[in-house]
Every structure is written in C-alpha cells, then in structure tokens.
Design a protein around this motif. Structure first.
Motif, PDB file in Angstrom:
ATOM      1  N   ASP A 965       0.816  -1.211   0.000  1.00 14.45           N
ATOM      2  CA  ASP A 965       0.000   0.000   0.000  1.00 14.45           C
ATOM      3  C   ASP A 965       0.854   1.267   0.000  1.00 14.45           C
ATOM      4  OD1 ASP A 965      -2.564  -1.368   0.220  1.00 14.45           O
ATOM      5  OD2 ASP A 965      -1.954  -1.848   2.266  1.00 14.45           O
ATOM      6  N   LYS A 966       2.001   1.218   0.669  1.00 17.11           N
ATOM      7  CA  LYS A 966       2.780   2.437   0.883  1.00 17.11           C
ATOM      8  C   LYS A 966       3.893   2.643  -0.142  1.00 17.11           C
ATOM      9  CE  LYS A 966       1.872   2.628   5.858  1.00 17.11           C
ATOM     10  NZ  LYS A 966       2.447   2.720   7.216  1.00 17.11           N
ATOM     11  N   CYS A 967       4.400   1.595  -0.704  1.00 16.18           N
ATOM     12  CA  CYS A 967       5.473   1.738  -1.690  1.00 16.18           C
ATOM     13  C   CYS A 967       4.860   2.010  -3.057  1.00 16.18           C
ATOM     14  CB  CYS A 967       6.321   0.466  -1.713  1.00 16.18           C
ATOM     15  SG  CYS A 967       7.694   0.509  -2.897  1.00 16.18           S
ATOM     16  N   ASP A 968       5.531   2.804  -3.889  1.00 21.24           N
ATOM     17  CA  ASP A 968       4.974   3.136  -5.200  1.00 21.24           C
ATOM     18  C   ASP A 968       5.776   2.576  -6.361  1.00 21.24           C
ATOM     19  OD1 ASP A 968       7.217   4.695  -5.044  1.00 21.24           O
ATOM     20  OD2 ASP A 968       6.193   6.611  -5.267  1.00 21.24           O
ATOM     21  N   THR A 969       6.875   1.845  -6.074  1.00 21.47           N
ATOM     22  CA  THR A 969       7.668   1.248  -7.140  1.00 21.47           C
ATOM     23  C   THR A 969       8.147  -0.125  -6.692  1.00 21.47           C
ATOM     24  OG1 THR A 969       8.451   3.439  -7.783  1.00 21.47           O
ATOM     25  CG2 THR A 969       9.620   1.557  -8.703  1.00 21.47           C
ATOM     26  N   PHE A 970       8.018  -1.105  -7.593  1.00 23.45           N
ATOM     27  CA  PHE A 970       8.372  -2.486  -7.269  1.00 23.45           C
ATOM     28  C   PHE A 970       9.144  -3.112  -8.417  1.00 23.45           C
ATOM     29  CE2 PHE A 970       4.471  -1.456  -5.028  1.00 23.45           C
ATOM     30  CZ  PHE A 970       4.697  -1.943  -3.748  1.00 23.45           C
ATOM     31  N   PHE A 971       9.832  -4.203  -8.074  1.00 21.39           N
ATOM     32  CA  PHE A 971      10.479  -5.041  -9.080  1.00 21.39           C
ATOM     33  C   PHE A 971       9.886  -6.439  -8.986  1.00 21.39           C
ATOM     34  CE2 PHE A 971      13.638  -1.853  -7.826  1.00 21.39           C
ATOM     35  CZ  PHE A 971      13.932  -1.290  -9.058  1.00 21.39           C
ATOM     36  N   VAL A 972       9.582  -7.054 -10.123  1.00 19.94           N
ATOM     37  CA  VAL A 972       9.006  -8.399 -10.142  1.00 19.94           C
ATOM     38  C   VAL A 972      10.096  -9.403  -9.782  1.00 19.94           C
ATOM     39  CG1 VAL A 972       7.838 -10.138 -11.535  1.00 19.94           C
ATOM     40  CG2 VAL A 972       7.332  -7.711 -11.871  1.00 19.94           C
ATOM     41  N   ASN A 973       9.845 -10.175  -8.752  1.00 17.73           N
ATOM     42  CA  ASN A 973      10.834 -11.126  -8.237  1.00 17.73           C
ATOM     43  C   ASN A 973      10.885 -12.367  -9.128  1.00 17.73           C
ATOM     44  OD1 ASN A 973      12.507 -12.806  -6.810  1.00 17.73           O
ATOM     45  ND2 ASN A 973      11.210 -12.957  -4.996  1.00 17.73           N
ATOM     46  N   THR A 974      11.936 -12.466  -9.913  1.00 19.79           N
ATOM     47  CA  THR A 974      12.133 -13.621 -10.793  1.00 19.79           C
ATOM     48  C   THR A 974      12.482 -14.868 -10.001  1.00 19.79           C
ATOM     49  OG1 THR A 974      12.932 -12.116 -12.494  1.00 19.79           O
ATOM     50  CG2 THR A 974      13.434 -14.451 -12.795  1.00 19.79           C
ATOM     51  N   PHE A 975      13.004 -14.710  -8.788  1.00 17.30           N
ATOM     52  CA  PHE A 975      13.550 -15.827  -8.025  1.00 17.30           C
ATOM     53  C   PHE A 975      12.603 -16.315  -6.929  1.00 17.30           C
ATOM     54  CE2 PHE A 975      17.046 -13.202  -9.596  1.00 17.30           C
ATOM     55  CZ  PHE A 975      17.768 -14.151 -10.316  1.00 17.30           C
ATOM     56  N   ALA A 976      11.308 -16.005  -7.044  1.00 12.42           N
ATOM     57  CA  ALA A 976      10.360 -16.429  -6.011  1.00 12.42           C
ATOM     58  C   ALA A 976      10.315 -17.945  -5.876  1.00 12.42           C
ATOM     59  CB  ALA A 976       8.962 -15.888  -6.324  1.00 12.42           C
ATOM     60  N   ASP A 977      10.459 -18.656  -6.973  1.00 12.41           N
ATOM     61  CA  ASP A 977      10.594 -20.104  -6.958  1.00 12.41           C
ATOM     62  C   ASP A 977      11.111 -20.524  -8.322  1.00 12.41           C
ATOM     63  OD1 ASP A 977       8.311 -20.547  -8.756  1.00 12.41           O
ATOM     64  OD2 ASP A 977       7.068 -20.038  -7.042  1.00 12.41           O
ATOM     65  N   ARG A 978      11.408 -21.789  -8.485  1.00 13.63           N
ATOM     66  CA  ARG A 978      12.013 -22.258  -9.735  1.00 13.63           C
ATOM     67  C   ARG A 978      11.038 -22.147 -10.909  1.00 13.63           C
ATOM     68  NH1 ARG A 978      14.539 -25.695  -5.914  1.00 13.63           N
ATOM     69  NH2 ARG A 978      12.938 -27.314  -6.054  1.00 13.63           N
ATOM     70  N   HIS A 979       9.747 -22.312 -10.646  1.00  7.96           N
ATOM     71  CA  HIS A 979       8.750 -22.162 -11.698  1.00  7.96           C
ATOM     72  C   HIS A 979       8.723 -20.729 -12.211  1.00  7.96           C
ATOM     73  CE1 HIS A 979       4.547 -21.349 -13.050  1.00  7.96           C
ATOM     74  NE2 HIS A 979       4.695 -22.501 -13.663  1.00  7.96           N
ATOM     75  N   MET A 980       8.750 -19.758 -11.308  1.00 11.82           N
ATOM     76  CA  MET A 980       8.752 -18.353 -11.692  1.00 11.82           C
ATOM     77  C   MET A 980       9.991 -18.021 -12.530  1.00 11.82           C
ATOM     78  SD  MET A 980       7.378 -15.293 -11.503  1.00 11.82           S
ATOM     79  CE  MET A 980       6.340 -15.027 -10.080  1.00 11.82           C
ATOM     80  N   TYR A 981      11.135 -18.557 -12.127  1.00 11.33           N
ATOM     81  CA  TYR A 981      12.371 -18.261 -12.848  1.00 11.33           C
ATOM     82  C   TYR A 981      12.284 -18.732 -14.300  1.00 11.33           C
ATOM     83  CZ  TYR A 981      17.350 -18.006 -13.932  1.00 11.33           C
ATOM     84  OH  TYR A 981      18.548 -17.708 -14.504  1.00 11.33           O
ATOM     85  N   ARG A 982      11.588 -19.827 -14.529  1.00 15.82           N
ATOM     86  CA  ARG A 982      11.531 -20.394 -15.876  1.00 15.82           C
ATOM     87  C   ARG A 982      10.565 -19.655 -16.783  1.00 15.82           C
ATOM     88  NH1 ARG A 982      10.814 -26.076 -12.932  1.00 15.82           N
ATOM     89  NH2 ARG A 982      12.944 -26.380 -12.242  1.00 15.82           N
ATOM     90  N   ILE A 983       9.574 -18.968 -16.213  1.00 16.11           N
ATOM     91  CA  ILE A 983       8.581 -18.329 -17.071  1.00 16.11           C
ATOM     92  C   ILE A 983       8.831 -16.838 -17.264  1.00 16.11           C
ATOM     93  CG2 ILE A 983       6.825 -20.029 -16.482  1.00 16.11           C
ATOM     94  CD1 ILE A 983       5.504 -17.976 -14.693  1.00 16.11           C
ATOM     95  N   VAL A 984       9.473 -16.164 -16.295  1.00 22.37           N
ATOM     96  CA  VAL A 984       9.741 -14.734 -16.434  1.00 22.37           C
ATOM     97  C   VAL A 984      11.085 -14.571 -17.126  1.00 22.37           C
ATOM     98  CG1 VAL A 984       9.919 -12.516 -15.252  1.00 22.37           C
ATOM     99  CG2 VAL A 984       8.393 -14.269 -14.372  1.00 22.37           C
ATOM    100  N   VAL A 985      11.065 -14.680 -18.443  1.00 18.54           N
ATOM    101  CA  VAL A 985      12.294 -14.581 -19.236  1.00 18.54           C
ATOM    102  C   VAL A 985      12.116 -13.494 -20.272  1.00 18.54           C
ATOM    103  CG1 VAL A 985      12.916 -16.986 -18.893  1.00 18.54           C
ATOM    104  CG2 VAL A 985      11.493 -16.367 -20.835  1.00 18.54           C
ATOM    105  N   VAL A 986      13.249 -13.025 -20.749  1.00 25.43           N
ATOM    106  CA  VAL A 986      13.250 -11.976 -21.771  1.00 25.43           C
ATOM    107  C   VAL A 986      13.590 -12.606 -23.117  1.00 25.43           C
ATOM    108  CG1 VAL A 986      14.221  -9.764 -22.430  1.00 25.43           C
ATOM    109  CG2 VAL A 986      14.063 -10.371 -20.034  1.00 25.43           C
TER     110      VAL A 986
END
Length: 986
Positions: A965-986
């Motif tokens: 609620d209070k922060c206005d800028t974020f970065f998407v965590n690619t390393f949240a789990d191994r599944h996330m790492y495999r799908i958030v690619v450039v």
C-alpha cells in the motif's frame, strides 16, 4: 572374535613391525572406456584393476624402524580439519523439495522492535564500465525445454536385451514364498483388520511397549479378531512369514585398540531387490539414448542418467567384449548424521540406488528407491592421542569397510550377473559404480585428496582462478595416483613420498582402485544442497551482510511482502544460527531485492555487487533445471563467468582477500558433469539427507538406546517387510497389472499448474457495502457493472446492479495444484491469499493480506511475460445463479468465479543491471484511487512476488503487511521459486 585391523594392528607409538602383505591374484586390467562426446573425446580413462583381497582388513602400512616418522608412519600432516570447509552437520531441505504455506504473522510480531540503523551517505562514485556488461537474455531456451525430445536409440539392439523370461513375475513369486490363499489377500494375516493393525504398528504406531499395553486391554484381541497379543508375537510373525530386502550382517574390526562395528548388507542382493521391485519395473531403463531438441540433432538434451555421455560410452566399451550387456549404474552416498542433541550419538549411513530407476522416482523417499546398504563405524579413536595418526587410521578404516562391502562389484561389474526385473525378464547385468554423492569432507575422504578440489589437479591456492572450458582443470591423473598406491608393494619406504607427490593421502587400499571401469575423480558429482546452498550462497550472504550492515539487511527482510513461495524473515537473516539448506534456499529468493539500491560504504558503486549477486543466483537456478540443453548449459557457464568477473567487489570492500573456496571452484565442473551423467537432480544430497530421518533417526528412536545399531537394523528389516507386503496386498486387491512404460514421460519443466477452488465459499454472503470496507475494494460496484456491460452490452446502471445484487459469496484463497509424475499425488504448487484483517485463536490481530498475481490478457504464452500484467487480488467472488438470468442475455456464458483486481503498469524493458521488470500501481489521475477491473478467475496464471524499491534506507513506517500500500515502485521477483524463474524470461 574381533578381526585385527590390517595385517596386525595399528600402533600409536614408534614400535612398528615389518608389514607382511599377502599377494593378490591378477584378474583383469582392462581400461575403462573413454567418455566421448559428439565431436571430441573428453577423457582417456585409467587402467581397470580387479585385484580381490581375501579378507576384510584395514591394511597396516610399513612397520619397523626403516624411516623416521612424526606422529605415525604416515608423517604428521598437521591439523586435518584446517583443510576442510566447516559445514554444519545434518542439514536438509524439506521432504521432496516441497514448498510450504507459511504461517500467518500477527501485527504484534510484524511491528516488533528492531535495532537502530545508521543511514549510509549515498555519495556513489560511478564506474566507468557500468554499461559494459550486457544483460543476459534467455530468450527461447526455456521454450526448447518444453519440447518432446528427438530420441536416438543406442544402435546395437542387443544392449540391455532380455535373455529369457520366467513364467512368473516378482509378485507371483512372492505369493509362492508366503503361500497362496486365493480368498485372503492379506495372508499370512488373518483378516483386513489384522493386517491394518500390523501396518499401523510398524509404520505409524507407538513403541513396542506401548503397543503391547494396547493389545493387553481386556478382550481387545478377541473382539478385533487379531492373532497376536503383544509386540513379541507380532515380531515373530513378521520374522518367520514375510520375505523382505537382504538382512544385515555384523562385523567387528579392531583399530587403535578399539573394537568397531560395521553393519552391512550384501550389495548384490540389494541391487537385485531394487532391479526386481515390481513398482519400478514399468520405468526401468536398460540402454542409453541420445536426446536432441529436434530432428536436426544439432543440440543435445540431458535429463536422466541414460541421456548422458557416460552411459553411452561405457556401453560401447562393454559391447566390445560382452555384447548384450545391461549396465546397472550404481550410485552410493555416505554422510554422518547426529541422532541425539545430547550425548553426541551419531550414525554413519551408507545408501545405494541404481541409475536405471528414473530420477523422478529416486527422489521420493516414499518410493524406497534407495537402500540403506550399511551403518559404517562411528568412532573418534580417542585412545589414539596423536591427531595425525588418528586421522590416518579413520581414513583407512572407512576405505576398508567400503572395500569389503563393495567387493562383490569387482567380478559382477567385469563378467556380469543375471538379474530379474519385476516382470520376470532376465538380463545379463554389469554392476558398475557410477557416482558418489557426498558433502565436501566426504568427497575428500573418498578420493584421498589432501586439500583443494577432490576432482581436478587444482592446488589450494589456485581454487579462486577461473578460465572457461579449461581442459587442463578437468580430472586428476588417475594413472599416476594408482602408480603411487602400487608403490607400497615395490617400495614401501618411498610410499609416503610417492603419495605426497601426487597430492594423495597415504591410503593403501582405496575401495575404488580395484573396481572395473572406475574413475573415482569422475564419480564425484556436483551437489546443489551442500556446494551451492550451504556453501557458495552461504558465503555470499555473509559477505553482503558484512558489506551492507546487518541492521539494514534485516530491516529490508522485515518489509518484504508475503507470498506463498517466499518465507518472511521478520526477525531478519543475520541473527539466525544453524541455518538449514531450506532456509538458505529461502534467503536466495529475496537476496537480489535486498541489494538492488543498497549503498555501499565509502560511496563505492554497488553495480558490481548487483551483477555478482544476479550472476550467482542465475547459476543456482539454472543448475537446478530438471532438463538441460547445450544452450542452457552455455547460459549456466555465462552466469558463472560473470560472477567471477565481478567477485572482486568483495576484495575492494575489504571482505575477502582471495576466493580459494573448494565449493566455489567445483562450480566450474558442473557443465561437464551434466553432460556426463544428466542433470544435477540425479545426485542432490537433499534426497539422502531426507533419508536420515526414516533410516537413522526414526530407527534410533525405536530402540532402548543400548546396543542401538543391532536394534536399528532389525527394526528397519521388519519395516521393509511390512512395506513390501503392503505393496503385495495392493497388487492382490487391485488385480491389475502395473502401468506400461509408455505412461511415463521424461521430466519436463511442468510449467502449467491446475487451478483449484474449494466447493464452498470462505464467506457465503458478504454485503456489497462490506466488500469496499473490509477488502479495500474501491469502485467494486462500478467495476462489476462495467464487466456486465462488456459481456453482453446491456445498459446496466449502478442503481440497477444494487437492486439485483445484495451480497456475494467470497473466497479467501486461490490454489494451484500439480500432479506428481511419479505417484500421481496432488500437490499444492502455489496459492494466492485475499482475506481481510482478522483475529487468531489467541485474539491477536492478523493483518489483511491481498497478494499480487500474474493475469493473462488472453495472449500470454507458457514462457515469457508478453500478454501478462501484474495485479493485486482484492476479491474473489461468484455471481449467484439467480442473478445471472437478470444481468446477462441468453447464451452468454460467465465464468463461475470472478476476481476484482488492482492493476500495475505493463512490463516494459527489464532494468539493465539486475534484469528485473520495474512496475508501479496504476492510479486514477483525479482522486489517486487504484485502477481496477473485474476479470475471470481463469485468467489468473499464478502468484507474483514483488521487491519494494527501498531506496538507500528502508522506510521505518513500512511493514510487510503495508508495503504494497505504501510503496509506489516495485520489481518483479524472478527468483520467487524455480517455476517463476523459468517463465519470467526476456
């Protein structure tokens, strides 16, 4: 009678007698095969030896007074412990690597006191080459990993052939051993309740005394119709009537004036049990294969052991003299484990499995694909006062035990034996040691290395050097090492010097030197748990803490938003003690978010720190891929190269003066080992660490703690018999043959997760007026009206909507499930929380939690972020059946569940330095309220974890529950789990 250790005994003083060594008959010295890749040879291996000792002895070395020695006949090496990395014992990740849903945290815990922090002045000195390192792009690599491989079978169809077939399979043979009773599938037990009581007592039940007391309740046995009345009768029935895996043997060894016990099984019989297990039969692999990305065969693919180059090359070598052979790759692992926190009781299990069983089955403790082969002696030889002498004797004791236990493999690997699989098919099988799994101290002990790398010839002061694809740093010269070992026979006086010249501890009879086709320095496989999580990443985390200050690191940990796959360290990470591998894995998931904008002392730019952290995290996650291609292995090497290019930042900060760390050095060998033996989840010590619970700790708890190992082996034998009989009972009851081999496919990345919602809502009736207040759902009515309009284009006003809808059923969780390919069990892979503030059982306030998620706009693919947007989930609801006919035209199908979301900005280009996508909550220009929408639940892909942009100093007013609620800028965590790492690619 105890067996004297060696030719006589060990002596702690200088009174040695002349060593008399019995001659050995030569059997064969055929060299093991060269491992050949598609384009060039990797290795010319050493000469194979098959000298068979006649007795189980730890060989005593040269006695007499022919040379001067310090401490003992090996000479004084000084403090052995200083050569080893100090890793804490008995570390393990969770069972089967399964992530867990973390408990809710109260407001009081979240807002607890934290130490004062000193803000570092952010006078950053920019680096001249900050734009010199390009961001790594994974592109289509992950898409290639989704493809079904193009398979090239081994050309000689005789390899792994079936020689003959029995008239019965292993289950029918089991029936013949216990007696065939067609009307009673539970025999030798009287009835179903009789059997289920036995199964519970031996797998889930209480102690033997408690069970006896239970059965002695008046008339209980008679009323239940149970044959036994106490534990003694039950144990006698199991011992007399049920077959099982091989029994343990007990042997005594006298070493250093102390009698040591070793409990072990027949290694060939254990392999027969694994190879002949009916549950494994449909999945066994009998011949090697080459897997490619497509039919062009331009790019190799690696996963299970049979897809690696070692199996193919070894099969070719065997076929020269033994066509039709079936290779049984043997994988062994040993590691001490602590049995008690007090009195310092320990066990030293030795585990065994075979590479013919796919890794998806081997990694599951419940599948029993590992066998406890032995309990090795646990002794400190306190009677030997000289430390150097004690270390030498312990090393020789270890190798002597393994030499005796693995001795049958010498002839079984050379000439082959006949093994029967679970379907009754007979194969001529060659039992070949393929891999040793262990932590660094175990690797040093097994290879006899004095210090440095257990695999390659790098010296201790060269471990920090890195050169990509350096062929000179591959394997030690095994021929020279074997020559030094053999010099004991011809020149015992020069044995010590010969070993010193090749960097070998003076071990006379290493267990591996006579095994056929054996190259021990090639068998020391990588280990994710101890080498990376408990090794390299543990160091990196401590360096970052020292560089940036523990208070600021802990403050950022406390302000990470919650997520199903990410643990909240609300007390920070710097004060934790006895950190487990699972905790280090969780730290890695937030590590990059802690350093993105963290200033360093002295105004030093943190760019190289970010590059180094991102690179080592990339290496960790890429190394854990269950499938690799040549291109993904290039990315793995790229990540390691970039870490080494930027690691000097820790030297500049005064934290390190060198990087001569064996576990960091070993990472340079990962690509070669993956090409040889398949992906690293074939050999992770995480699996064998988990076995310590079932096969050591639980076994010890079942004893009276006196002569415990004798009781532990008996307890384990009985439990294995019960588990085998349970398997047989299931076969009798189902009455169907096991699934065909076609039902199992090679492991992929399993990116798709099944959406699962509970049948009933968390709250069946929530007033629309309460949704805005309790769930923070600003403009909920307007968004729902807009959704209705877009579905069927009626002119629905807000007033009309309120007249037709009073309340809605609301769900507080979204779950995503996946099916385990090895046993078809349903597991929770991910979940999303969207629930308001509440009280727990102790009346503590649990803050509201509204997680973020990836939402598909209808064009999103399996891999990549195109077509996706991050949104915060506020309300998951369903429209009542009675309102559907009123709100929607005929023929309009509406999703059963709908979601009210708050949007974040779209993905643009990732940040150059750390490769993460920056996003912001979208706001209305007028009142600053969130931009919202109602979308179908099926559009939710999975949860998303966000790193807040802290700035140089994490704001004091932020907490984990309010940061979104209070922060206005974020970065998407690619390393949240191994599944996330495999799908958030450039």
């Amino acid at each position: 009678m105890p067996v004297l250790c060696g030719c006589g005994q060990y002596f702690a003083n200088s009174g040695f007698r002349q060593h008399q060594r019995s001659s050995k008959s030569e059997i064969c010295r055929r060299p093991p095969p060269p491992i050949v890749c598609d384009k060039e040879p990797i290795l010319e291996a050493h000469s194979k030896r098959a000298d068979t000792p006649n007795a189980f002895e730890v060989t005593d070395l040269l006695g007499g007074d022919t040379f001067d020695s310090q401490g003992d006949y090996f000479g004084d090496y000084g403090d052995l412990d200083s050569e080893l990395e100090a890793d804490e014992a008995d570390r393990m990740m969770g069972s089967d690597g399964e992530e867990w849903d973390f408990p809710q945290t109260s407001v009081a815990e979240e807002q607890g006191l934290e130490p004062e922090r000193t803000q570092i002045e952010q006078t950053v000195i920019p680096m001249d080459d900050e734009d010199g390192v390009p961001m790594r792009l994974r592109g289509g690599v992950d898409n290639d990993l989704q493809k079904n491989p193009f398979i090239v079978a081994y050309p000689d169809l005789q390899a792994g052939e079936i020689l003959s077939k029995r008239g019965c399979n292993m289950d029918t043979e089991y029936t013949a051993r216990i007696g065939d009773h067609p009307t009673n599938p539970y025999f030798p037990f009287k009835s179903k309740i009789d059997w289920e009581m036995v199964h519970w007592a031996k797998t889930r039940g209480p102690s033997s005394t408690a069970f006896t007391e239970l059965m002695q309740i008046e008339n209980l046995s008679e009323k239940l119709g149970i044959l036994f009345t106490n534990s003694k009768e039950l144990n006698a029935m199991i011992d007399d009537h049920l077959p099982g895996r091989p029994q343990f043997k007990r042997h005594e060894i006298l070493v250093g004036g102390e009698v040591c016990e070793v409990f072990y099984r027949d290694v060939v019989a254990c392999i027969r049990a694994l190879f002949g297990d009916p549950d494994f039969m449909p999945y066994l692999v009998f011949r090697p294969e080459k897997h490619y990305v497509d039919e062009t065969k331009a790019e190799r693919m690696f996963h299970d052991m049979h897809t690696g180059r070692w199996w193919w090359s070894t099969q070719e070598e065997l076929d020269k003299t033994n066509p039709g052979a079936t290779i049984i790759p043997i994988i062994i692992s040993s590691d001490k484990t602590q049995l008690t926190l007090f009195r310092n009781k320990s066990a030293y299990p030795l585990y065994l499995t075979i590479g013919n069983i796919p890794k998806e089955i081997r990694r599951k403790p419940s599948k029993r694909a590992y066998v406890l082969l032995a309990y090795l002696p646990v002794t400190k030889l306190k009677g030997v006062t000289n430390k150097a002498s004690r270390c030498r004797q312990l090393a020789n004791l270890y190798h002597a035990c393994l030499s005796h236990i693995l001795a049958p493999l010498r002839l079984a690997g050379l000439d082959g034996i006949f093994l029967t699989s679970g379907d009754g098919c007979i194969h001529r099988s060659h039992l070949l040691l393929a891999s040793f799994i262990g932590d660094y101290p175990e690797q040093i002990l097994v290879t006899g290395t004095k210090s440095g790398c257990p695999t390659c010839p790098a010296k201790p002061n060269e471990l920090g050097m890195y050169a990509r694809n350096d062929p000179s740093s591959w394997l030690k010269d095994l021929d020279a090492i074997l020559k030094a070992i053999d010099s004991f026979d011809s020149n015992p006086g020069g044995f010590l010097q010969a070993c010193k010249e090749v960097g070998l501890k003076p071990i006379v009879d290493p267990f591996w030197k006579d095994l056929p086709y054996a190259h021990i320095y090639r068998f020391i496989t990588p280990d994710i748990l101890h080498q990376l999580l408990q090794g390299v990443l543990k160091h990196v985390i401590s360096w970052i803490t020292e560089a940036c200050g523990a208070p600021e690191i802990d403050a950022r940990c406390r302000r990470m938003p919650p997520n199903h796959n990410v643990r909240l360290f609300l007390k920070g990470i710097t004060t934790l003690s006895r950190v487990t591998g699972q905790e280090h894995d969780q730290m890695c998931r937030i590590l990059l978010g802690l350093v993105i904008d963290l200033p360093l002392p002295g105004g030093v730019s943190n760019t190289r720190l970010i590059w180094a952290v991102r690179a080592i995290l990339d290496f960790l996650y890429l190394a854990q891929y269950p499938v690799h291609t040549d291109r993904s292995l290039e990315l793995l090497e790229d990540a390691l190269e970039e870490f080494h290019s930027n690691k000097a930042i820790f030297i500049d900060l005064g934290i390190r003066d060198s990087f001569n760390i064996p576990k960091l050095h070993f990472a340079k060998h990962y690509v070669r080992f993956i090409k040889l033996y398949g992906t690293l989840d074939n050999f992770n010590t995480e699996y064998t660490e988990r076995l310590h619970i079932d096969l050591a700790k639980d076994a010890y708890e079942a004893t009276n703690h006196k002569d415990e190992f004798q009781q532990m082996t008996v307890w384990l034998e009985r439990k294995e018999k019960i588990l085998r009989h349970h398997q047989y009972v299931q076969w009798r009851l189902q009455g169907t043959p096991p699934p065909s081999v076609a039902d199992w496919t090679p492991p992929g990345l399993e990116l798709d997760r099944g959406l699962h919602m509970t049948k009933h809502a968390s709250i069946p009736n929530v007033l629309l007026s309460q949704i805005k207040v309790n769930y923070g759902a600003t403009h909920f009515r307007e968004a729902l009206a807009r959704f209705v309009v877009l579905q069927n284009q009626p002119d629905v006003t807000r007033a009309e909507l309120e007249r037709k809808l009073w309340d809605l059923p609301v769900w507080h969780w979204i779950k995503f499930q996946r099916t385990d390919p090895s046993n078809n069990k349903i597991l929770t892979a991910d979940s999303i929380h969207c629930q308001p503030q509440r009280l727990d059982g102790n009346q503590n306030v649990i803050p509201a939690q509204f997680d973020t998620a990836f939402v598909n706009d209808g064009t999103g693919e399996v891999v990549g972020v195109e077509g996706y947007r991050v949104a915060r989930i506020r309300v998951v609801f369903s429209l009542p059946e009675s309102s559907l006919e009123v709100l929607f035209n005929d023929g309009i199908e509406v999703s059963q569940h709908l979601v009210f979301v708050e949007w974040f900005s779209a993905f643009v280009n990732p940040e150059r330095n750390h490769g993460l996508f920056k996003i912001r909550p979208l706001k209305n220009l007028g009142d600053g309220s969130p931009i919202t929408e109602v979308v179908p639940l099926v559009n939710i892909r999975r949860s998303a974890h966000l790193y807040p942009q802290f700035g140089p100093f994490a704001p004091v007013e932020w907490t984990s529950s309010t940061v979104l609620d209070k922060c206005d800028t974020f970065f998407v965590n690619t390393f949240a789990d191994r599944h996330m790492y495999r799908i958030v690619v450039v």
